[in-house]
Every structure is written in structure tokens, then in C-alpha cells.
Scaffold this motif. Structure first.
Motif, mmCIF file in Angstrom:
data_model
loop_
_atom_site.group_PDB
_atom_site.id
_atom_site.type_symbol
_atom_site.label_atom_id
_atom_site.label_comp_id
_atom_site.label_asym_id
_atom_site.label_seq_id
_atom_site.Cartn_x
_atom_site.Cartn_y
_atom_site.Cartn_z
ATOM 1 N N GLN A 222 -12.243 38.102 91.271
ATOM 2 C CA GLN A 222 -11.890 39.507 91.370
ATOM 3 C C GLN A 222 -10.739 39.674 92.347
ATOM 4 O OE1 GLN A 222 -15.438 41.446 92.763
ATOM 5 N NE2 GLN A 222 -15.223 40.708 94.852
ATOM 6 N N MET A 223 -10.019 40.809 92.128
ATOM 7 C CA MET A 223 -8.942 41.173 93.049
ATOM 8 C C MET A 223 -9.534 41.936 94.228
ATOM 9 S SD MET A 223 -5.920 40.143 92.003
ATOM 10 C CE MET A 223 -5.170 39.453 90.529
ATOM 11 N N GLY B 151 -3.291 44.512 94.094
ATOM 12 C CA GLY B 151 -3.650 43.580 93.038
ATOM 13 C C GLY B 151 -4.435 44.243 91.928
ATOM 14 N N ILE C 169 -4.757 35.098 85.735
ATOM 15 C CA ILE C 169 -4.115 36.305 86.276
ATOM 16 C C ILE C 169 -3.117 36.806 85.244
ATOM 17 C CG2 ILE C 169 -2.792 37.257 88.191
ATOM 18 C CD1 ILE C 169 -3.814 34.901 89.876
ATOM 19 N N VAL D 287 -1.165 39.314 96.393
ATOM 20 C CA VAL D 287 -2.514 39.803 96.094
ATOM 21 C C VAL D 287 -3.525 38.763 96.562
ATOM 22 C CG1 VAL D 287 -1.767 41.173 94.126
ATOM 23 C CG2 VAL D 287 -2.444 38.813 93.769
ATOM 24 N N VAL E 105 -7.169 36.948 95.716
ATOM 25 C CA VAL E 105 -8.138 36.635 94.664
ATOM 26 C C VAL E 105 -9.370 36.045 95.321
ATOM 27 C CG1 VAL E 105 -8.582 35.296 92.576
ATOM 28 C CG2 VAL E 105 -6.313 36.253 92.974
#
Length: 805
Positions: free
Chosen positions: A305-306, A311, A328, A344, A346
Motif C-alpha cells: 500500500q501507499m 502516492g 506500481i 512515494v 510503499v
């Protein structure tokens, strides 16, 4: 060790033999006298001495005897034996004479072979005592048993191996893994030869075994599958309860350490870098990252998940279920000019978390992903994206409709040029300024012809026309009042001659091609030339309709049957426009109920008196009558065709009527008329009794013979036309009596070429003076009427001929 066991066995053997001899001696001394003493015998109770015949105790033989001499087993003896050798002892049964031998005089029994208790535990034999001289039984035959006495000669064996067990890692101390069991073939009821105890030979650091049950348990609590996933543990089983001299056996147990989800995912790198062009469409994959998990199976399943807001907005991460990778992808269009690098976070999480290890630490890991946006040459972009313009339909050619604007989104900011996609504007109604984007009218507009126009505008870089973008533009043509109102239809009305004043004749409505924003409003009036009319009046109902009424008492269609009433219609503008329409009013005759009977115009009267439904019904009836007539004609002709012989031929089907000028005698040269004349025989007509009879039968002769009895039109002065008259009368009477023959709606007449033509004749066909006497029987009931017409016509032709002469 073998020598020690052998010495021990011999010691036990000698001890047993001594015990056996002592028992035999005690029994023998206590059992003096004949007879077999039993416990509770009255003689034994009275005197204390039991008399019995046979004297022996239970026999035993030690297994696995390895001596060179036969092994003494025991003695059978009868209390009647005086020791003088008069009694002979014999045995029979299992092994008698082979394994076991008996001394006939003393009764001593010896074993001659090595016995194995694990194969046979006892032997059943029978003893006999006979008189040596007479071979008579001195004692009843008696059965005895020789037991094979066990020694510890079998080691414990693990018969169910190989053993494989499993235990989860990090299990607590004492967790049961599995159970092993060994079996010993020695006699479990004799001594401790079959009493087995268990112990761990190898692997005692991690596992223990219960000495009595053989259950293997964990000895430590820190078993870690990631460190060592299997152990080989050796378990030993020893008989004699583990005492010195006992035999033992061993087996290897494989213990597999199963996985639990005790390890979180870990990213190999703390940062990943990817790049992608700014024109990549939404859904394009940027790259893949993967977190590693030292667990196995489903414990390695994870989700991604971001974690940061940027992101989540710009990118999307999904999990590849096959590879457990984070994919992604682009979630929102990228723009190099707006932002060149996106950073971003992750995060990876275990999909299945073991609640026992939640408190041991967090089961997730994070990494940073940097996405670099690459610049590309992009086409111009329209700003703002409005796609609706409006222009009035009376705008002059060249008037500006609106302006479109497009800019180059690249850093270079190249100049933009504009154009119209002519496939969307084939008539070139609009033009566009290539530099400014101003859209102007190219032709005169007409909202009533086309109220909307959809065109496509192109914007391209001035030095690179391949970089082009398109925008759809909708142009609405605004209405102006340029069309006058008109009557909805060419109205026609009818009024009765006896109409009363104020009677409604017609309601008038109008149409206007314009579409004013405030809606239509029409005004009705009579033009000045009709204002003084005293016949009709016009009433504006104020709902865009008007009513025409009568204004006088009665009309006379003999004086005037049609009135033309002009009506002036004006719209509400601006500017107000008007037109004049005409209402046609016909004066008609009506019945007492006011229903129109007839007007001067036949077509109008028909439309006024007959409704469309009545006209359709009338047409259907006419069609049905025509079909019936044709059907009856067909049946009639079919009926006549059966009455006609194949050799006869009706002249009416072979002679063609023609109305052109004949050639006189030349016609006879063009056609062979002899074949037609031969069809008729005047002798048939003139024969008989002279009273007009036809053939031999006279008037009542056979109709089949009369079918072709028509006269040949030979010009002869002595021809008696009464013959024809009688023939025709008879035919008419037959036709009138035949109800199955309908009247014909049409007919044809045929005649023959005579010998010559009268003077001034217009045709080579003979005159009607003779044709009036033809056979009109095929006309049925119409025959008499047509005969009269033919006679009348023949008379007129005769008068004309005489006048011409």
C-alpha cells in the motif's frame, strides 16, 4: 559379550535342572503305592500318602542349547516299576523319536536338537508304560507337555519405521512430537526379557523420549525453522528393563520443524528509482518492488500500500499474487512541467499474521520509491476547455463567433496555429484565423435550416504539424424573427345553405418556423378588403387560434357556391411579421339534420358525405364483386368446355374483331376463310320438318349437335332469315331457363367476310342487317336486349345506306 551370555545361560540351565530333580524326587517319595493321587483324595487326607501310577512333574527345556551332549529334559516313571527292567517306557507325539528321545528302561527324556521358543513354545507328547515281555500297558497312557523355556535371545525391534514427525517452530518445552514403539520377541511372562525401555542416543539437546511410552517431546523452546528445519534423532530400545546384559535396538526419527509466521517482510533496498514519460496513459506500469520474507508457504503472502498522500493520488500499487511483487502503476496523468520527480512510500504487510507473535514486533516494512517524469514534445492544449459558442442567424458573413485558445505545454512554448477540420464543415460555413484562433462566419446562416453546427478545431505547433490536438466545438444559431406566420394547412370548409348566423365553420391555427425565446404569440384579423364582408366573421381566441363563424342567414349556392376568405396573421416579433392566408368555403346542400348531401364540386361532395372508412368499405365490396364475377365466368367456361367435343371449335374463340378499314376482297387472299366456313352446315339449320328445327331432333334435338349451327353469311337473295330468327329465339329461351349462366358484362361480336361488300362500306365485315340475326345465346339473360339493340342498329345503318345511295 557372547561368552558372558553363554556362561549365564549355562548357569541358569544347571539351576533349573537341579530344581527339576528335586521336585521329581519329592513327588516320587510322596507318591508311594499304586494309583494317581489327586489333591483332596480321601486316602491322602486319611493316611497322608497318595498312591499314583505315573510319577513326573512338568517338563522344561531351555531354548538355544548349544552343548554337544543331548540335553536332559526329565524322567517319566511308574510307581509300579521295581527297577528290574521289566517295564518298557515309550513316548509318542510332537517330536517323539526325533527331537525327544526316551530311555526305555529308566524313562529319562533328552532333547537332541536346538530349540527356539520364538518358533514353538511347547510340545505335547504321550507316555506309555508296557510290560517288556507281553507288551501290555501297565499304566493308562498319559499326556504331558514339554515347555521351551525362554532365554533373552531377541533384541527389541522398531517395526513401524522409518519414523517422520513434525513440530512447529518456537513450540514450548515438552510439546509432543510423535510416539515410537519397539517390540521384543522374548516371552513377556517370563523374567524381564521383553521389558523394553527407551532412550535418546542422538539429538538429546533438542528432544527427549519417555522411557516407558516412547513419546518424543521437545526439550527446548527455541526451535527455529529459519535456522534448522529438520533434525535426525536416534532412539534406542533396551530389554531386561535396561539392566546390564539386556539387548537393545535403535531407529532414526526425522523431525521436521514447520513454519510459523514469525518473520516480517523486509525490503532488500531502502530506496528504488524508476522513470516514465509524462505522456504515459493511466494504468501504465512504472516498475516492480518486492519485499522478502524468510517464512514459507502462505506465511510469505503479503500486500502493499501507499503510505503518503501524494502516492495515493498519483500512483496505485497492487500485488502480483504469483510473484508477491508490488506493481506500481500511473493513476493520474503526469506532467513534466508541473513536477519532475515524485517520491512515494510503499509499505509491505504480511497477509496472514499469527496472533501469537504480534507482540514480538511489527510485521511490516517500508521503502521509498522515486519516480522521475521524462519530458516529451506534447501537442498544444486548448484552454479553457469550453466547447459551446452562439451566434445569431442574421450575423453578417465574417462576423466573429468566438475565439479558441491553445498553448504549447512544453517548456519551449512553441507558437500555435489553428485550423478547422473540413470533414466536419464540408460546406465551409465557418472559418478560423490561423494565428489568433478567432472563428468567423463564412456563409449566411439560417437557423431554420440548421440550428446547430458541430465542428472540430485543430491546434498544432507552428514548426511541427505532427503535434496536433483536436477540440470539438458546438455552435448554436440563435433565432431572429425572419419568417412570417402561415396557416397550418390550406384550409377548406363547408357550410350548409340554410346555415344560421354565428355558426362555427372552421378553427384556424398557424405555424411559424421561428422559435422566439418568449414563445409564439399570433394575432388574427381580416384584411381591409374583407372587413366589409357581411357573410363571415373572424374571432381571435387568444390561444394562437382563431374561429370563423357565419354572419348571415342562409346561402344560395346557385348564386355563389364558393367563398374565399382572406385571413391576416401577425406574430409578436420583433419585428412583427405577417402573412395572409385564404380559407376556401363551399356552399353545400344539407339534409334536415345538417349533414352535407352534395356540393357543387363532386369530389368535395364525395369527401364530405363519405368518410374514409366508408370509401374503403365500398372499394372492398367492389373488389369482392369483381372476384365473384371472374370466378363464375371461369366456372361457366369450364362447364362449357366439357360439353364441347375435341373436334369442334367455337368460332368466337378464333375470330378477332378489328375496327380498321378492311381490304374488301383482298382480305380473303390474306386468310383462308374456307376453314371457318366449313365449321357450319346450313343443311342442319334448314333440315328437319321445315318448322325451324335444327337437325333431326328439331327444336328438341341434341344440344351438342347444335353448338356450331350458326349461319354462313353468304349473300344470297333467296336466303330465308326466318331460320335465323327461330334459331336465335330458341337459344334465348334456353339461356333464360338456365339459371346457372350469369349475364356477361362485356361481349365481342364476330362476322364473316361475305362474297363482296356493299357500296360505300367502310369495312370488309358484312353489314349489321345480317349480324342482327346472330346467335347471342352466350349473353344469357342479356341476349334479348342485345338482339333488339342489334336490330335497331341494323335499321339505322340501312337508312343511312339508302340516303347515301
Amino acid at each position: 559379550m557372547a561368552k558372558g551370555l553363554q556362561g549365564f545361560s549355562w548357569t541358569m540351565l544347571l539351576l533349573l535342572c537341579a530344581i527339576q530333580e528335586l521336585g521329581s524326587w519329592a513327588v516320587h517319595t510322596a507318591a508311594e503305592g499304586p494309583g494317581l493321587g489327586q489333591p483332596g483324595d480321601p486316602a491322602l487326607l486319611v493316611s497322608g500318602r497318595v498312591k499314583r501310577g505315573w510319577v513326573w512333574n512338568q517338563f522344561f527345556v531351555v531354548e538355544e542349547y548349544t552343548g554337544t551332549e543331548p540335553l536332559y529334559v526329565g524322567k517319566i516313571h511308574s510307581d509300579s516299576d521295581e527297577g528290574d527292567g521289566s517295564i518298557k517306557y515309550t513316548i509318542s507325539g510332537e517330536g517323539a523319536g526325533t527331537i525327544f528321545l526316551i530311555d526305555e528302561i529308566t524313562g529319562d527324556i533328552h532333547a537332541t536338537e536346538r530349540l527356539d521358543r520364538e518358533q514353538k513354545t511347547f510340545y505335547t507328547l504321550r507316555a506309555q508304560a508296557r510290560d517288556r515281555q507281553t507288551d501290555q500297558l501297565l499304566e493308562p497312557e498319559s499326556e504331558f507337555i514339554i515347555k521351551v523355556q525362554d532365554i533373552n535371545d531377541s533384541e527389541p525391534r522398531f517395526l513401524e519405521g522409518p519414523y517422520i514427525g513434525s513440530v512447529a517452530e518456537l513450540s514450548p518445552v515438552g510439546t509432543s512430537v510423535m510416539q515410537v514403539m519397539a517390540s521384543d520377541a522374548d516371552d513377556p511372562t517370563y523374567g524381564s526379557s521383553a521389558r523394553v525401555v527407551y532412550s535418546v542416543l542422538e539429538g538429546e539437546q533438542h528432544f527427549t523420549v519417555d522411557s516407558k511410552t516412547g513419546v518424543i517431546r521437545t526439550a527446548v523452546a527455541d526451535l527455529d525453522r529459519e535456522t534448522q528445519d529438520r533434525y535426525e534423532v536416534v532412539i534406542r530400545a533396551t530389554d531386561m528393563a535396561g539392566q546390564l546384559g539386556g539387548l537393545s535396538g535403535s531407529t532414526t526419527v526425522t523431525i521436521v520443524v514447520t513454519d510459523v509466521n514469525d518473520n516480517p517482510p523486509r525490503f532488500p533496498q531502502k530506496m528504488y528509482q524508476f522513470s516514465i514519460v509524462e505522456t504515459a496513459p493511466v494504468g501504465t506500469a512504472i516498475g516492480r518492488v518486492k519485499a522478502e520474507d524468510s517464512d514459507v508457504g502462505e506465511n510469505t503472502d503479503m500486500t502493499y500500500q501507499m503510505k503518503d498522500e501524494e502516492g495515493v493520488e498519483m500512483f496505485k500499487v497492487t500485488t502480483d499474487s504469483n510473484t508477491q511483487e508490488a506493481v506500481i502503476t500511473v493513476q493520474k496523468p503526469l506532467d513534466y512541467e508541473s513536477k519532475k520527480v515524485h517520491t512515494v512510500v510503499v509499505e509491505a504487510l504480511n497477509k496472514f499474521v499469527d496472533p501469537r507473535f504480534v507482540d514480538l514486533g511489527t510485521f511490516r516494512d517500508q521503502t521509498i520509491v522515486r519516480v522521475s517524469v521524462l519530458d516529451v514534445d506534447e501537442p498544444p492544449e486548448f484552454r479553457p476547455p469550453s466547447n459551446l459558442m452562439e451566434v445569431q442567424e442574421d450575423a453578417q458573413v465574417g462576423s466573429v463567433v468566438g475565439v479558441v485558445t491553445a498553448l504549447d505545454p512544453d517548456t519551449a512554448n512553441h507558437p500555435v496555429r489553428y485550423a478547422i477540420d473540413r470533414s466536419t464543415d464540408t460546406e465551409r460555413i465557418f472559418d478560423i484565423d490561423a494565428n489568433t484562433g478567432a472563428i468567423v462566419t463564412g456563409k449566411v446562416l439560417d437557423r431554420e435550416t440548421a440550428g446547430w453546427h458541430n465542428i472540430t478545431v485543430l491546434a498544432m505547433e507552428a514548426d511541427n504539424h505532427s503535434q496536433v490536438s483536436r477540440a470539438s466545438l458546438r455552435i448554436r444559431i440563435l433565432d431572429v424573427n425572419d419568417n412570417p406566420p402561415e396557416l397550418a394547412t390550406p384550409y377548406e370548409a363547408a357550410v350548409c345553405e340554410d346555415a344560421k348566423p354565428g355558426q362555427l365553420i372552421q378553427t384556424i391555427s398557424v405555424v411559424d418556423r421561428d422559435e422566439p425565446q418568449g414563445g409564439h404569440r399570433f394575432y388574427f384579423t381580416l384584411p381591409p378588403e374583407a372587413t366589409n364582408s357581411h357573410h363571415f366573421s373572424l374571432l381571435d381566441i387568444k390561444d394562437n387560434t382563431a374561429a370563423v363563424h357565419t354572419q348571415r342567414v342562409g346561402f344560395n349556392r346557385q348564386e355563389q357556391d364558393v367563398y374565399l376568405l382572406p385571413i391576416l396573421v401577425v406574430d409578436s416579433g420583433p419585428p412583427p411579421l405577417s402573412s395572409t392566408g385564404t380559407l376556401t368555403i363551399r356552399i353545400c346542400g344539407c339534409d334536415s339534420n345538417g349533414a352535407i348531401q352534395s356540393c357543387n364540386s363532386t369530389a368535395y361532395a364525395m369527401s364530405a358525405t363519405l368518410s374514409p372508412g366508408a370509401l374503403i368499405a365500398l372499394l372492398v365490396c367492389v373488389l369482392i364483386l369483381i372476384v365473384l364475377v371472374l370466378l363464375i365466368l371461369t366456372l361457366k367456361r369450364h362447364h362449357k368446355s366439357h360439353l364441347t367435343s375435341e373436334d369442334d371449335e367455337d368460332m368466337r374463340d378464333n375470330v378477332i374483331k378489328y375496327n380498321d378499314e378492311g381490304g374488301g376482297e383482298q382480305d380473303t387472299e390474306a386468310y383462308d376463310m374456307s376453314a371457318l366456313r366449313s365449321l357450319y352446315d346450313f343443311s342442319e339449320i334448314k333440315g328437319g320438318d321445315g318448322g325451324g328445327g335444327l337437325g333431326e331432333g328439331g327444336p328438341s334435338g341434341n344440344p351438342a349437335s347444335e353448338r356450331h349451327a350458326l349461319p354462313q353469311w353468304v349473300q344470297s337473295p333467296d336466303l330465308d332469315f326466318s331460320v335465323f330468327r327461330d334459331y336465335i329465339c330458341r337459344k334465348v329461351e334456353q339461356a333464360d331457363e338456365d339459371l346457372s349462366v350469369p349475364p356477361y358484362d362485356s361481349f365481342q361480336t364476330y362476322a364473316f367476310e361475305g362474297s363482296d361488300s356493299p357500296v360505300l362500306s367502310l369495312s370488309s365485315i358484312n353489314t349489321w342487317s345480317s349480324s342482327s340475326e346472330q346467335d347471342f345465346s352466350y349473353l344469357g339473360a342479356w341476349g334479348p336486349r342485345f338482339r333488339q339493340l342489334a336490330a335497331l342498329y341494323a335499321g339505322r345503318r340501312g337508312e343511312e345506306d339508302s340516303e347515301e345511295s
